[in-house]
Every structure is written in C-alpha cells, then in structure tokens.
Design a protein around this motif. Structure first.
Motif, mmCIF file in Angstrom:
data_model
loop_
_atom_site.group_PDB
_atom_site.id
_atom_site.type_symbol
_atom_site.label_atom_id
_atom_site.label_comp_id
_atom_site.label_asym_id
_atom_site.label_seq_id
_atom_site.Cartn_x
_atom_site.Cartn_y
_atom_site.Cartn_z
ATOM 1 N N ASP A 109 0.815 -1.215 0.000
ATOM 2 C CA ASP A 109 0.000 0.000 0.000
ATOM 3 C C ASP A 109 0.844 1.258 0.000
ATOM 4 O O ASP A 109 0.484 2.265 0.629
ATOM 5 N N THR A 110 1.948 1.217 -0.702
ATOM 6 C CA THR A 110 2.842 2.377 -0.741
ATOM 7 C C THR A 110 3.281 2.677 -2.162
ATOM 8 O O THR A 110 3.221 1.812 -3.053
ATOM 9 N N TYR A 111 3.701 3.910 -2.353
ATOM 10 C CA TYR A 111 4.418 4.303 -3.573
ATOM 11 C C TYR A 111 5.873 4.566 -3.200
ATOM 12 O O TYR A 111 6.167 5.066 -2.102
ATOM 13 N N VAL A 112 6.765 4.242 -4.133
ATOM 14 C CA VAL A 112 8.189 4.524 -3.948
ATOM 15 C C VAL A 112 8.645 5.427 -5.078
ATOM 16 O O VAL A 112 8.351 5.172 -6.248
ATOM 17 N N ILE A 113 9.354 6.497 -4.714
ATOM 18 C CA ILE A 113 9.850 7.454 -5.701
ATOM 19 C C ILE A 113 11.358 7.543 -5.561
ATOM 20 O O ILE A 113 11.866 7.911 -4.492
ATOM 21 N N TYR A 114 12.071 7.188 -6.626
ATOM 22 C CA TYR A 114 13.528 7.291 -6.638
ATOM 23 C C TYR A 114 13.934 8.588 -7.319
ATOM 24 O O TYR A 114 13.319 8.983 -8.330
ATOM 25 N N LYS A 118 19.732 9.397 -9.098
ATOM 26 C CA LYS A 118 20.178 8.112 -8.552
ATOM 27 C C LYS A 118 19.925 6.970 -9.526
ATOM 28 O O LYS A 118 20.724 6.033 -9.647
ATOM 29 N N ILE A 119 18.821 7.046 -10.256
ATOM 30 C CA ILE A 119 18.376 5.895 -11.050
ATOM 31 C C ILE A 119 18.654 6.055 -12.541
ATOM 32 O O ILE A 119 18.432 5.128 -13.324
ATOM 33 N N GLU A 120 19.166 7.225 -12.914
ATOM 34 C CA GLU A 120 19.319 7.559 -14.334
ATOM 35 C C GLU A 120 20.038 6.458 -15.118
ATOM 36 O O GLU A 120 19.627 6.063 -16.212
ATOM 37 N N LYS A 121 21.103 5.926 -14.552
ATOM 38 C CA LYS A 121 21.898 4.927 -15.275
ATOM 39 C C LYS A 121 21.678 3.517 -14.745
ATOM 40 O O LYS A 121 22.354 2.580 -15.153
ATOM 41 N N ALA A 122 20.731 3.355 -13.835
ATOM 42 C CA ALA A 122 20.480 2.041 -13.259
ATOM 43 C C ALA A 122 19.687 1.177 -14.228
ATOM 44 O O ALA A 122 18.839 1.663 -14.984
ATOM 45 N N ASP A 123 19.973 -0.097 -14.184
ATOM 46 C CA ASP A 123 19.270 -1.036 -15.065
ATOM 47 C C ASP A 123 18.213 -1.758 -14.245
ATOM 48 O O ASP A 123 18.320 -2.944 -13.949
ATOM 49 N N TRP A 124 17.201 -1.006 -13.848
ATOM 50 C CA TRP A 124 16.168 -1.553 -12.971
ATOM 51 C C TRP A 124 14.862 -1.739 -13.732
ATOM 52 O O TRP A 124 14.508 -0.939 -14.609
ATOM 53 N N GLN A 125 14.168 -2.801 -13.376
ATOM 54 C CA GLN A 125 12.793 -2.969 -13.813
ATOM 55 C C GLN A 125 11.910 -2.431 -12.690
ATOM 56 O O GLN A 125 11.861 -3.002 -11.613
ATOM 57 N N LEU A 126 11.276 -1.308 -12.944
ATOM 58 C CA LEU A 126 10.458 -0.708 -11.886
ATOM 59 C C LEU A 126 9.183 -1.495 -11.665
ATOM 60 O O LEU A 126 8.523 -1.919 -12.615
ATOM 61 N N LYS A 127 8.853 -1.686 -10.387
ATOM 62 C CA LYS A 127 7.606 -2.372 -10.033
ATOM 63 C C LYS A 127 6.436 -1.418 -10.245
ATOM 64 O O LYS A 127 6.621 -0.207 -10.455
ATOM 65 N N ALA A 128 5.244 -1.962 -10.107
ATOM 66 C CA ALA A 128 4.043 -1.161 -10.389
ATOM 67 C C ALA A 128 3.939 0.052 -9.477
ATOM 68 O O ALA A 128 3.417 1.099 -9.886
ATOM 69 N N ASN A 129 4.452 -0.069 -8.236
ATOM 70 C CA ASN A 129 4.300 1.034 -7.280
ATOM 71 C C ASN A 129 5.518 1.949 -7.253
ATOM 72 O O ASN A 129 5.596 2.830 -6.401
ATOM 73 N N GLU A 130 6.472 1.758 -8.148
ATOM 74 C CA GLU A 130 7.710 2.530 -8.135
ATOM 75 C C GLU A 130 7.725 3.563 -9.260
ATOM 76 O O GLU A 130 7.307 3.282 -10.396
#
Length: 985
Positions: A109-114, A118-130
């Motif tokens: 029940d949360t949202y996460v904001i990066y 910090k995330i510009e060059k990260a190779d992340w798959q963001l989850k639905a709440n991110e």
C-alpha cells in the motif's frame, strides 16, 4: 504537486515549523501535500490533523536517506500503507547501525519514488508502485535518457526544505552542526540545493509544460492516496482490553476493588461503597478500565519481586487505585477530589506516576515490554536553546572558544552593534534556531501501550536506553488518545529498600515499612517534623522545607501534605505561601479570606494550595463547568494545544464573575493568584503520595538513624552531598571509618555503630580493582601485609597509592609514608593485567625504613583529595584563627543583634528578586555540627560572593520568623586554611 516536503523535524536539515509549511502551501495554491521528513515520522499525526484547516489534503510519507543522500521516498496510499512505512523505518532504526538500502522493499500500500539522479543509469525494472522523481532542472537530461520513453513512470520531484536565503543559510548551518565541521568545510553532498523552496503551483506546472504526462502522473498519484486514521484523542487508543473482553475486564476490576476492601478498609463506611460505585461507573464510561488493570498487573509483578514503589500524581485521588494498591494514599481520609483525575468532561487522558527504586525500574520496564505487545517508550523533542545554539554555531563558524564563552555568558548584556560581523551572525542565527527540534530524547518515564501497533501512528527507534521508543512526544500521544504510563525512578525508594535490609542484618529487626497508620501517630516522627530534623528524608530535608516546617510546626500528616505543596514555586510566587503561614499561625487572619474562597477551601483557610483548587475556584467561584475548569488548569500549566480555546475559557471566567456581581478588582486578584501558581502546584494526591514516602523515611531516621544514613550514602545521597550524610551519621552516634581493604565493601557498611565507608566513596579508584580486593578477601581471608595484597590481587601503582593515601591499608601495622615508599619500590609502575596465583610465594623484599608518621592535617588533605571531604573537622584546618565560640544554638537569644559566627558551607541557592537581581540563601554547619541558615540580599551577594567550599566568617543580623532563625548577612569572607603539609618545605 509536492511529493517531498520537510519540516524542521527533518532534524538538523529542515528549517521551518509545520504551521509555516502549511501556511506557505496554502499561499502557493497547494490542495494536496505530502509531508516526507527524513527518516522520521514525528510530525505526521500533527500534519494529518492540521492540514485540513488550511484546505489541504494530507499525504503521509518518509524521505529515506543515508545522512543527506536521498535513497528513495515512500508515500502511503492508505492507513495500512502508512503503517507499513513505519514498520519498515522502525526495522532500520532499531538496528545498531541504521543504513538505508539502494532499493526499497515491496510494500503493497505504498508508492516509492527514486530520485532521477540516482536511477538515471540504473538497469532496474520498476515495479508497479515505483516511480522516478524528476526535478525541473533535470528535464534537459531526461530528453537524452532512456527513461524518456517511459514517461508513465515519471513524477515531479521538487523538494521543499526552506523558504528563502536566510532559511537556506540556516539549513547549511544545521548540516555543519550535524557533521561537526566548519561551515566552509561542509561537503556539497551534505546539503540541499538552494532551489529546494516552494513555488506557486502554477509556476511549477509551467516548468513542466512540455511534459504534461509527468504533471498528470503526479496528480494521479496524489489523488490515489487516501489515509484515514482515527486520531480523535477523546477515544482511548491504549490497549482496549486486559483480558480480551471488555465486559470481563469490568467484572475483574470490580472484583479486585471489593477484594481490596479487607486490606484497606476493614470496616468500610457507606461513603466508601458509594465512592467505589461512583468511580467504577466513570471509569467504565470513559473507557479506562484496562488502564487500571494494566497498572494493577505491573504493580502486582513489582510486589512479587519485593520492589518498593510509590503511586502518585492525580491518580492518587482514586479510591479504586487505592484498593488495587496502585497508590498508598487514602482518598477518603484526605477528601481527595476524584474529578481532578477523571471526570466526564475531561478530554485529556489521565495518568499515574509510579516511582520505583533506580535499581528496580529497568526490570519493571522489561516486564512491561515482555507482557504487553504494542509497547514503546515516549520520546521528547530536545530543542536548541540559546546557549547551546551559540556554542554550536560558534564552533561551525570558527569562533575561538573564549569568544563563544563571552557570547554564552553574557546574554543580553553586550552591545550587539559593537560585535564583529561573525559574532553578530552567530547571535542572529541562534535566535532563529531557538526552540527548533535538535534531536529525539527519551521521556523521563513515559510508556505507551497501544491497542494497535505503535507503527499505526509513528515509527520507533532504539536510543541508548535499549527499549524501542516512539518518535512522538507525550503531547502528540495524548492528542491521538494514547495516554502514557509513567514508570519513574527515584533514589528515595532505593534508600528505604536498602535501609530495611540493613536494619534487619545489623539490628535483627524486620521492619514493616508499610505500617503507615502507625507512622502517622508516632511521637518520634512528630518530633522530627516539628524540629525539622529530617536530613536524608525524602522531600523534607532541603533548607527551604526545613525552614517551612519550623514555621508551620508541622507534626501531622495533613500538615505535611499541605507543606509539600506550598513549598512549590508557584504558591510562593503568588504570595500565598506567606499568607498560608500567617493564617495557619494566626487564626484571626483567616477572616481575610473571601467567604466563597474559604467555603471552597476550608482546610487551607481559603488559600489555593493544590492543583485541584484551580478546578474548584474555576467551577465554584467562576461558574465554569468541570471540563472548562480542567482545561483552564492544563492551560495554566502549559499543557494545552489550543491557545484560542484557553483564551475563550479565560474570557468566560471573567464574564461569569461579572455576572455573579464580583468586583473587577476581586476577579483580577483571584485570577492572578490562580495563574501565578497553577503551573507549579501539586495535585493533592501527589503531595499526599510524597508525604507517605516522607513518613516512611522519617520512621527509619527516627528509629534506625545510622542504618538509614548508610542506605542514603549508598544510594547517592539526596539533596545534599555525601559529606553531609556522613556528618549526620556521626551526629547520631556513629563512628566513621575510612575505607579499609580488610573491612570495607564496594558499598558503605555498618557493624553495630561502626560505619566503614565503601570503596565507592574513593574518587578515581578503579571499581574493578576494588571488586577484585573484595572477591579475594572473601575467598582467601584478610590481607596481612602489602606483599600479601600485591601477591593476591593484580594492582597498578596508581590504584595502590590512592588506597594507601586514604589509609586503606592501616590494618597492616605500618604508617602511610612507609607503605608509599614500599609501594613505589615494589610495584615500580608496572601494571599486572591478570593475577596468576603461585604455588609457592617468594618472600617479599624488606626495606629498613625509619618511622615516618603522618599528622592529622596530612590525613585530612589526603581525604580531601581522594574522598572529596575530610573525616576530621574542617574547622581544624583554619589558618591562624581564634575559634569563634558562638554557635547556632545561641542564636535564638540574639534575635535583632548583629553577630559574627563561623560556618562550614554546605549548600547555596539563588533566586531572582522582583527587579531581576540575584540574591542567595546559604546553609552552613557550625563547629558543633548544627545548621546555620543565611540570607544574602543582592548588594551583599554581589560584594561578598561565595567562593567555593570552606569555612566562612559570617557577619549579619539575627532574624526570626515564626521560630525559624536565620542571619541576614552584611559581610562574609572565606577563612584561609593551613598550607598543605604534604608539600610544605
């Protein structure tokens, strides 16, 4: 549009209050606002309550950072999400080293904001709440980033930490204070950007006009958050049920109450039964049944462990508390006002204050945490105060220490315009920082036991105390409906507990310290009270209390209860302490009281003495209802939330009095008396609880003075230093012995009338070394020589020298000087880390030394150095001085005369006169060991100041007020002492 705002509860980072944040947001056209303080949720409940008043929908969250480096922001979609965030933050803060990871956990029940950076060059798959938060300054980078093709994952991230240039400067200073570096050396990554300020909403929209999808994402995210938490303080949020069933709880409370009748009231009157039923009904209606039962369970555990305790505060006004042995104060006997504790109109929760010995308290707290699931200590918000702010700012701005000292000592006494620019900046910014939160501390004894997890309302952290602590203070907790349990400690109870044990071991008598009815009638106790011979006794030993008891000739329980309250600053400030004494001693003065006031408070002759009197005066004199009257009391004591509400009640007080036909002068005088003392007065039940403990200690002092003084010395003393309690033991027939390796323990002990000071009284002696001596002596017998001691206990030369100098090796048949020579030659500065017992002990080297006796004065100086006081008479150390034969016992026959007398300084107290000047009160001992009390008015205090410990020649006029003798000092000087013979040529 604002997902990342900070109040000054982003400690040593944020710069403005919650009110200022909300005002600024309202002026900027903000309709929905997320509060995300850094690693803390202290402010969230206040924000949740206050935001709607500004037409703003509140969103709750936390900005997770390592130092000033943002890892991510978490926002709550719902109340459950807020709880999840607090649980996660608590899990981190309860570790010894709190480190925020790079990636947030999946919380449903949360949202996460990066942050984009910090995330510009990260190779992340963001989850639905991110999501990724992008600042307007980063939009050009975004155009060339892979994230430009995933705009549905982008939101506006415009942090708000300050309001303008001055606020930004405050932020940088706070960061420098936090990192303990010069402002010029503050790393860039440890501070925010100057543009982290709130803009009008439309201006922020304009900055993102080329990215309407980001604007919509931000609005949709905020719209989807809806936190609903019941923070209505009138509904208790503490553990609702003790047994799991509310009806069963009430039946248990009723049963326990009636079971307690046999112990408390063997022949109960109709009044007792009526009071029980009245209280039970109110307790049930207000939802406080489990509160009583939890307190009962805690104290049942304490009694099972043999712990002494005192239940005090307004809770002592309750007969149910008396029957459940939560307090030892009989509210029927004292006619205590139950409505001071709980009434149907009272919105704020009540509380009990339970005092334990300082040695037992942590055990009780541990029991509470183990027994009740949703438990936490209560925090306090430690704020920047002027002197501390000056010191901190002076350091980070690079001011020399001596300049900082000048600024801290001379508040308001320097010419601001004559200061250099840097000093002016320090003064200016110190005024901005004053009263801002600095760090979270722990409330003196507050514990909350919640029905829901504590994380429903805030996160918890782990201070050095070692127990999880809520990130809210008692005021916020009360506003929510979490009423605290006060588990406090005091040394007075430790003294009583230890004294009972020492009496049994030294005299063979088992004392029933709870036989209070007997104590009230005891003639020896009455005599101690009348003559104010109460040194060491809880709450009645201070100079002011001794003088008050003499003036009142207190010799009964009710008189002591009143004295315990009128000694408080508020009663004295209102002028009513003196008036109470006059009316007590001169019955004809009682007619001066207003008839209504005399009718309301006949026991105290129409003088307001207790907190209940504020309620009584407001209710009966001014016609306020009980809820309004209690609000008035709390407002005057500073415990109010709304100044507007207080002002309305105040206005009603005056308007009601006018309607009743009172003159404006009378109303104004009654208000002045009420207002001036309400913040300091005790509840009557509180004073009564203190008086019970006073009687217990007075009983021990009356019948077992030596054992009681030993307990006092071992528990850190009381109002005075350890020296006076050693003196008091001597005055009561004890023989005082310096610490001895073959007699003393770590604590002071008594054998018959011989008192052996413990190793704990020796300053700078290693306690581990002392414990080794005791263990070895118990195991293998006493030490017969220095060689024997050295062979059996690992010892350093430093510790051995200290022990010899206090004459701790006197049982070995050699003088101190010879032992010192031997110690230097045999130890030679070597430290033996671990003692290794030898099968065969080699003979020690013997040195043929001539006798080297030391004098009494050398002994005295050694004791002064290592004990902090001498067992010899301090009057014997005066240089070239003819003994003054005048003693304290002679002063009553010299009233009105100017005399000179010698006195050994015990303690001083200072206060301010009505025009702000300092005056002093002194307490001395004469050469016979009796007390001399002195008064030093401002001109004399300035011309003849106290100059440290020692014997003083005091000249002044002998004054008497109601048989209390004091000297109004006209001149004073400390007498010189002889040269230290240890270093004399």
């Amino acid at each position: 549009m604002y997902l990342n705002t900070h109040s000054y509860f982003s400690l040593r980072y944020g710069t403005f209050s919650l009110e200022k944040l909300l005002e600024t947001a309202q002026e900027s056209g903000v309709k929905t606002l997320a509060l995300t303080d850094i690693n803390i949720s202290s402010c969230c409940m206040d924000f949740f309550r206050m935001a709607p008043r500004y037409g703003i929908k509140p969103i709750l969250g936390v900005d997770f950072r390592n130092s000033a480096v943002k890892q991510f922001i978490m926002l709550a979609k719902s109340a459950e999400g807020y709880t999840q965030i607090n649980h996660y933050l608590s899990k981190i803060l309860l570790k010894s080293e709190a480190v925020i990871p790079d990636r947030a956990p999946l919380l449903s029940d949360t949202y996460v904001i990066y942050p984009f950076k910090k995330i510009e060059k990260a190779d992340w798959q963001l989850k639905a709440n991110e999501f990724i938060g992008v600042a307007s300054q980063e939009l050009n980078q975004l155009r060339f980033s892979k994230w430009k093709n995933q705009l549905h994952k982008l939101v506006i991230l415009h942090p708000v930490s300050f309001l303008g240039k001055t606020s930004f400067n405050m932020h940088r200073l706070l960061r420098a204070i936090d990192k303990n570096v010069l402002l010029s050396k503050l790393p860039k990554e440890e501070q925010a950007e100057e543009w982290h300020q709130m803009l009008p909403v439309e201006k922020l929209r304009e900055k993102f006009r080329d990215f309407p999808e980001i604007i919509k994402n931000t609005e949709d995210l905020l719209d989807s958050c809806e936190v609903k938490i019941d923070i209505n303080g009138s509904t208790p949020k503490n553990q609702k049920c003790y047994s799991g069933n509310e009806e069963l709880d009430f039946r248990l409370l009723r049963k326990l109450s009636y079971d307690g009748l046999t112990y408390r009231y063997p022949r109960p009157s109709e009044r007792v039964y009526k009071r029980i039923e009245q209280e039970l009904e109110i307790i049930r209606q207000k939802g406080f049944v489990s509160y009583f039962l939890i307190n009962w369970k805690i104290l049942k555990y304490a009694r099972s462990k043999g712990f002494y305790y005192v239940g005090r505060g307004s809770g002592a006004n309750s007969i149910i508390a008396y029957l459940l042995q939560i307090t030892n104060v009989d509210p029927i006997d004292l006619d205590l006002y139950f409505e001071r504790f709980i009434n149907l109109y009272r919105k704020n929760p009540p509380d009990f204050d339970i005092d334990f010995s300082w040695m037992d308290r942590d055990d009780v707290i541990e029991f509470i945490f183990n027994r009740f699931p949703n438990t936490a200590l209560v925090a306090v918000y430690n704020t920047f105060q002027y002197r501390a702010a000056i010191r901190e700012l002076g350091k980070v701005m690079g001011l020399p220490k001596h300049e900082i000292d000048v600024l801290t000592r001379a508040k308001g006494k320097f010419d601001y315009h004559a200061l250099d620019k840097l000093s002016q900046l320090v003064i200016r910014y110190a005024s901005y920082l004053q009263d801002m939160p600095n760090y979270l501390g722990i409330h003196a004894g507050g514990i909350i036991i919640s029905d829901e997890p504590i994380q429903t309302y805030c996160a918890t952290f782990l201070p050095p105390k070692g127990f999880p602590t809520a990130q809210i203070d008692m005021v916020v907790a009360e506003d929510i409906g979490l009423y605290k349990f006060d588990i406090l400690s005091q040394r007075g109870l430790g003294k009583i507990r230890d004294a009972v044990y020492i009496v049994e071991s030294n005299v063979g008598v088992r004392v029933d310290i709870n036989d209070f009815k007997r104590f009230k009638e005891d003639e020896k106790i009455k005599e101690l009270l009348r003559e104010a011979k109460a040194i060491g006794c809880f709450y009645v030993e201070s100079p002011a209390m001794r003088m008050l008891m003499k003036k009142l000739r207190v010799d009964n329980y009710l008189g002591l209860v009143a004295a315990s309250s009128i000694i408080r600053p508020g009663v004295a400030k209102s002028g009513m302490m003196r008036e109470y004494i006059q009316r007590y001693r001169k019955p004809e003065r009682r007619k001066d009281a207003h008839p209504i006031m005399l009718d309301i408070m006949p026991e105290t002759y129409g003088v307001m003495v207790y907190q209940e009197d504020v309620i009584k005066v407001a209710h009966y004199f001014a016609g306020l209802d009980l809820g309004e009257a209690d609000m008035l009391r709390r407002g005057m004591s500073g415990k109010f939330r709304s100044k507007d509400e207080f002002q309305k009640v105040k206005a009603k007080f005056f308007s009601n009095c006018k309607e009743k036909g009172y003159s404006d002068e009378l109303t104004a005088e009654i208000w002045r008396q009420t207002e001036s003392f309400a913040g300091y007065a005790f509840a009557k039940g509180h004073s009564a609880s203190y008086a019970v403990e006073s009687y217990q200690s007075l009983f021990l002092k009356a019948y077992y003075p030596l054992e009681y003084m030993v307990a006092t010395i071992n528990n850190g003393g009381g109002f005075y230093s350890r020296e006076l309690y050693v003196h008091e033991a001597r005055m009561n027939g004890g023989t005082i012995h310096a610490p001895c390796v073959n007699r003393s323990n770590l604590q002071t002990i008594i054998k018959g009338k011989d008192i052996y000071l413990g190793f704990h009284t020796i300053q700078s002696l290693d306690s581990n070394f002392a414990q080794k001596i005791i263990r070895e002596r118990v195991k293998n017998g006493p030490f017969d020589s220095l060689d024997d001691l050295i062979d059996r206990v690992s010892v350093t030369l430093e510790n051995l020298i200290i022990l010899i100098k206090v004459d701790g090796l006197r049982s070995m048949g050699k003088d101190k000087r010879s032992l010192l020579w031997e110690a230097h030659m045999k130890i030679n500065g070597v430290s033996f880390e671990e003692h290794i017992p030898l099968l065969f002990r080699p003979p020690g080297a013997e040195f043929d030394l001539p006798p080297l006796p030391s004098t009494d004065s050398e002994q005295a100086f050694d004791q002064l150095e290592h004990l902090g006081f001498t067992l010899e008479s301090p009057f014997d150390l005066i240089k070239d001085h003819e003994p003054n034969l005048l003693l304290a016992r002679d002063l009553p026959s010299m009233v009105g005369r100017t005399i000179s007398i010698d006195g050994y300084l015990i303690c001083t107290k200072n206060t301010s006169t009505s025009n702000g000047k300092r005056m002093y009160f002194g307490t001395f001992l004469d050469s016979a060991g009796d007390f001399i009390d002195t008064v030093h008015f401002p001109p004399v205090a300035e011309r003849y100041p106290f100059s440290g410990p020692g014997v003083y020649k005091i000249t002044g006029k002998v004054m008497e007020e109601f048989e209390s003798i004091s000297i109004e000092v006209t001149c004073m000087s400390r007498l010189p002492i002889i040269e230290d013979p240890r270093y004399a040529a």
